[in-house]
Scaffold this motif. Structure first.
Motif, PDB file in Angstrom:
ATOM      1  N   SER A   1       0.815  -1.201   0.000  1.00  0.00           N
ATOM      2  CA  SER A   1       0.000   0.000   0.000  1.00  0.00           C
ATOM      3  C   SER A   1       0.858   1.265   0.000  1.00  0.00           C
ATOM      4  O   SER A   1       0.678   2.157  -0.830  1.00  0.00           O
ATOM      5  CB  SER A   1      -0.923  -0.033   1.220  1.00  0.00           C
ATOM      6  OG  SER A   1      -1.813   1.031   1.173  1.00  0.00           O
ATOM      7  N   ALA A   2       1.817   1.324   0.922  1.00  0.00           N
ATOM      8  CA  ALA A   2       2.647   2.534   1.034  1.00  0.00           C
ATOM      9  C   ALA A   2       3.492   2.740  -0.224  1.00  0.00           C
ATOM     10  O   ALA A   2       3.646   3.866  -0.702  1.00  0.00           O
ATOM     11  CB  ALA A   2       3.541   2.445   2.264  1.00  0.00           C
TER      12      ALA A   2
ATOM     13  N   GLY B   1      -6.332   2.444  -9.960  1.00  0.00           N
ATOM     14  CA  GLY B   1      -5.032   2.144  -9.359  1.00  0.00           C
ATOM     15  C   GLY B   1      -4.901   2.689  -7.953  1.00  0.00           C
ATOM     16  O   GLY B   1      -3.802   2.987  -7.502  1.00  0.00           O
ATOM     17  N   SER B   2      -6.024   2.812  -7.247  1.00  0.00           N
ATOM     18  CA  SER B   2      -5.994   3.372  -5.896  1.00  0.00           C
ATOM     19  C   SER B   2      -5.259   2.468  -4.932  1.00  0.00           C
ATOM     20  O   SER B   2      -5.390   1.248  -4.996  1.00  0.00           O
ATOM     21  CB  SER B   2      -7.427   3.584  -5.397  1.00  0.00           C
ATOM     22  OG  SER B   2      -8.063   4.580  -6.156  1.00  0.00           O
TER      23      SER B   2
ATOM     24  N   VAL C   1     -11.915  -6.766  -2.179  1.00  0.00           N
ATOM     25  CA  VAL C   1     -11.703  -6.976  -3.612  1.00  0.00           C
ATOM     26  C   VAL C   1     -10.765  -8.172  -3.751  1.00  0.00           C
ATOM     27  O   VAL C   1      -9.599  -8.089  -3.363  1.00  0.00           O
ATOM     28  CB  VAL C   1     -11.077  -5.727  -4.272  1.00  0.00           C
ATOM     29  CG1 VAL C   1     -10.867  -5.958  -5.757  1.00  0.00           C
ATOM     30  CG2 VAL C   1     -11.953  -4.502  -4.046  1.00  0.00           C
ATOM     31  N   PHE C   2     -11.291  -9.284  -4.239  1.00  0.00           N
ATOM     32  CA  PHE C   2     -10.491 -10.505  -4.287  1.00  0.00           C
ATOM     33  C   PHE C   2      -9.713 -10.561  -5.590  1.00  0.00           C
ATOM     34  O   PHE C   2     -10.274 -10.439  -6.673  1.00  0.00           O
ATOM     35  CB  PHE C   2     -11.398 -11.732  -4.159  1.00  0.00           C
ATOM     36  CG  PHE C   2     -10.644 -13.012  -3.912  1.00  0.00           C
ATOM     37  CD1 PHE C   2     -10.236 -13.349  -2.633  1.00  0.00           C
ATOM     38  CD2 PHE C   2     -10.361 -13.889  -4.959  1.00  0.00           C
ATOM     39  CE1 PHE C   2      -9.538 -14.537  -2.384  1.00  0.00           C
ATOM     40  CE2 PHE C   2      -9.667 -15.073  -4.728  1.00  0.00           C
ATOM     41  CZ  PHE C   2      -9.255 -15.399  -3.439  1.00  0.00           C
TER      42      PHE C   2
ATOM     43  N   LEU D   1      -5.229  -2.421  -0.763  1.00  0.00           N
ATOM     44  CA  LEU D   1      -3.875  -2.835  -0.399  1.00  0.00           C
ATOM     45  C   LEU D   1      -3.571  -2.668   1.081  1.00  0.00           C
ATOM     46  O   LEU D   1      -2.737  -3.376   1.628  1.00  0.00           O
ATOM     47  CB  LEU D   1      -2.854  -2.103  -1.275  1.00  0.00           C
ATOM     48  CG  LEU D   1      -2.878  -2.563  -2.746  1.00  0.00           C
ATOM     49  CD1 LEU D   1      -1.878  -1.740  -3.570  1.00  0.00           C
ATOM     50  CD2 LEU D   1      -2.577  -4.038  -2.901  1.00  0.00           C
ATOM     51  N   GLY D   2      -4.293  -1.735   1.734  1.00  0.00           N
ATOM     52  CA  GLY D   2      -4.143  -1.618   3.187  1.00  0.00           C
ATOM     53  C   GLY D   2      -4.565  -2.908   3.872  1.00  0.00           C
ATOM     54  O   GLY D   2      -3.990  -3.322   4.884  1.00  0.00           O
TER      55      GLY D   2
END
Ligand code: C2O
Ligand code: CU
Ligand code: CU
Length: 483
Positions: free
Chosen positions: A169-170, A251-252, A410-411, A467-468
C-alpha cells in the motif's frame, strides 16, 4: 453495488472508523511522514490538462523485447505550483507504459535505487512464479532483478506495481504503479480507436499535505479526497467529435472504490474486462470499478455539440471521496470516426461441470487483533495455503464475512484469470462477464468464480486488493503443483 444507504444502515462511518486502531492504515505508511489531518491546498477542478504516461521503447533482440527500468525517488508537479516527492519507475508517476505483443516475450531489468526493498508484480500476467514479484523475491536497495514476461495471453490492459511484504500500500501510494498493455491480431482486426484515440486513464485517489506532498491517511480516512488521472488532479481532456477508447484502471492504494458515469447521462460501451476483450460491447451509463479492476470502454463524442463539456463523475463518493473525476471538452471536428464493432472476440466459457475442486475463502476483519484475515488466518509468506493442480478447473466461493462493519473487499488472484459465475446467486452483469483477475465482494456478499490453472507451477498469491487490507494480512498463498 454497495450504496450510500447501505453504508449508513451500518451506522455512522466515524463510529466504524473509531473501532479500527490507528494501525489500521497508518501502520502501513511508516516510511512516509507522520500522518496528519491538515488540509491540503485547494485543488481546482478541471484546471490542468490530462497527460499520458510515455510508452517505453524496447531493444528487440532474438524476438524478445528488452527493457530497463530504474525505481527511484523523484519529484513531480501534481498540484499546480507545488512539488510532490514520489517513488517512481524511472522516477515518474505513473510509471512508463509497456506495450507488449501477445506471444512475444518481454524481459525487464528492474534496478532498485530506493531506500527500501521492492518486489515488482505484473498484475494480470500469466507468469512464471520467479517473475511474479513474490514478497520473498524482493530486490534490496542498490540491487536489480530480471523479470521474464512470456505474454502467453490475449490482448489486455494489465499493470505493474510494487508488492514488497507489508508495504504494498505505502509503496504504490508513493507512486510505484505503471501500465502494461498487451496487443494481438484479433484485437487489431476490430478497427477500434487507436493511436491518440486510445487513451489510458489511471484513476488513483490521494490525500495531500499543504506543501503538495502525499499525505498518508489518518485512521478516520479510507479514501483520498483528490482523484488523479494519470497523475493529474481532476484534469480536462480535449476530444474530437468521434469515438475514443479509454483503458480505465482503478489504481488506488487506499479503499477508493468508484462508480463511473457521465454527467450528460450518456451511454458508453464496455469492450473489455481485466483479462481481455468481451464477446460484444455492452452499453452502460454507470460502471463500478474497484481498486485494481480495469475496464476497457469506448465513449463516442460525435453526438455532442462542439464546445460541450462532459464530466466523468464518481457516483460512489463516500468516506469523503471526490465526486468529479475529470472533464472531456469537445473541441474538435473529427475527420473520421471508428465504428464500434457488433462483436469483439470469442470468450471461451469455463463450464462448472469441468471443475474438479471447489474452495471457499472468507475475507473478514478481526476486531480483536485488528488484522485482516482470509479463512481466519493472516498471510505468512512461508506457509502454503492451497495446492491447486496445473490444468485443473476450480470453483472458488469468495465470502465477504463482514457482519459488523461495512467493509468491502476486492479478491484478486495472481497467475490465473477467472470468470464470475454468480454474485449472491445472480449471474454477473454482462459488463463483467469477461475475463477477470479482481472482483469486488460487498459486505456480506458471496461471489463464485471459476478458473483453470495454467500455465506455470509454483508459488503465487491471492489477496484483497484494497492494499491496506493486504498489508494487514488479507493474503494467501497457493503452490500450483504438477499433476
Ligand atoms: Cu495488483 Cu498481488 O496485486
Ligand atoms: Cu496481481
Ligand atoms: Cu479487503
Amino acid at each position: 453495488m454497495l450504496t450510500r444507504r447501505d453504508l449508513l444502515k451500518f451506522g455512522a462511518i466515524a463510529g466504524a472508523a473509531a473501532a479500527l486502531p490507528l494501525e489500521r492504515l497508518t501502520g502501513a505508511f511508516s516510511t512516509s511522514a507522520a500522518a496528519s489531518t491538515q488540509a491540503g491546498p485547494p485543488v481546482p477542478l478541471f484546471g490542468v490538462p490530462l497527460s499520458v504516461p510515455p510508452v517505453l521503447k524496447p531493444k528487440r533482440l532474438f524476438g524478445v523485447d528488452f527493457y530497463g527500468i530504474t525505481m527511484k525517488e523523484a519529484t513531480a508537479e501534481i498540484l499546480p505550483g507545488t512539488t510532490t516527492p514520489i517513488w517512481g519507475y524511472d522516477g515518474i508517476f505513473p510509471g512508463p507504459t509497456v506495450v507488449a505483443r501477445s506471444g512475444r516475450p518481454v524481459i525487464i531489468k528492474q534496478r532498485n535505487q530506493l531506500p527500501e526493498g521492492t518486489a515488482v508484480h505484473w498484475h494480470g500476467g500469466n507468469v512464471p512464479s520467479s517473475s511474479d514479484g513474490h514478497p520473498l523475491d524482493s530486490i534490496d536497495p542498490g540491487r536489480s532483478r530480471f523479470y521474464f514476461y512470456p505474454n502467453r495471453q490475449p490482448a489486455a490492459t494489465l499493470w505493474y506495481h510494487d508488492h514488497f511484504h507489508h508495504k504494498e500500500s505505502a509503496h504504490t501510494y508513493a507512486g510505484l504503479t505503471g501500465l502494461y498493455i498487451i496487443e494481438d491480431k484479433a484485437e487489431q482486426r476490430l478497427g477500434l480507436p487507436k493511436g491518440k484515440y486510445d487513451v489510458p486513464l489511471i484513476i488513483q485517489d490521494r490525500l495531500f499535505n499543504a506543501d503538495g506532498s502525499f499525505r498518508p491517511p489518518s485512521p478516520e480516512e479510507f479514501v483520498g479526497d483528490v482523484l488523479l488521472v494519470n497523475g493529474r488532479p481532476h484534469p480536462f481532456f480535449e476530444v474530437e467529435k468521434r469515438a475514443y477508447r479509454f483503458r480505465l484502471l482503478n489504481g488506488s492504494s487506499l479503499d477508493g472504490l468508484i462508480e463511473l458515469g457521465l454527467d450528460s447521462g450518456g451511454t458508453f460501451h464496455v469492450i473489455g474486462n481485466d483479462g481481455g476483450l468481451l464477446e460484444a460491447p455492452v452499453p452502460v451509463t454507470n460502471l463500478p470499478l474497484a481498486p485494481s479492476e480495469r475496464a476497457d470502454v469506448v465513449i463516442d463524442f460525435s453526438s455532442y455539440e462542439l464546445g460541450s463539456q462532459i464530466v466523468l463523475k464518481n457516483a460512489f463518493a463516500v468516506f469523503g471521496g471526490a465526486a468529479d473525476v475529470m472533464r472531456f471538452d469537445v473541441t474538435g471536428e473529427a475527420g473520421y470516426n471508428d465504428g464500434l464493432p457488433a462483436t469483439l472476440v470469442p470468450v471461451e466459457r469455463l463450464s462448472e461441470s469441468a471443475a474438479v475442486q471447489s474452495r471457499e475463502f472468507v475475507m473478514a476483519f478481526d476486531l480483536a487483533t485488528a488484522r485482516m484475515l482470509i479463512n481466519g488466518r493472516e498471510f505468512d509468506p512461508e506457509r502454503v495455503d492451497i495446492t491447486p493442480r496445473l490444468g485443473d478447473t476450480e470453483i472458488w466461493t469468495i465470502v465477504n464475512g463482514e457482519t459488523q462493519l461495512p467493509i468491502p473487499h476486492v479478491f484478486h488472484t495472481h497467475l490465473v484469470r477467472f470468470q464470475i459465475l454468480d454474485r449472491d446467486g445472480a449471474p454477473p452483469a454482462p459488463e463483467e462477464a469477461g475475463w477477470k483477475d479482481s472482483v469486488r465482494v460487498d459486505p456480506g456478499a458471496r461471489v463464485r468464480i471459476i478458473m483453470k490453472f495454467g500455465d506455470f507451477p509454483g508459488r503465487f498469491l491471492y489477496h484483497c486488493h484494497l492494499l491496506g487490507h493486504a498489508d494487514l494480512g488479507m493474503m494467501g498463498q497457493m503452490d500450483v503443483v504438477l499433476p
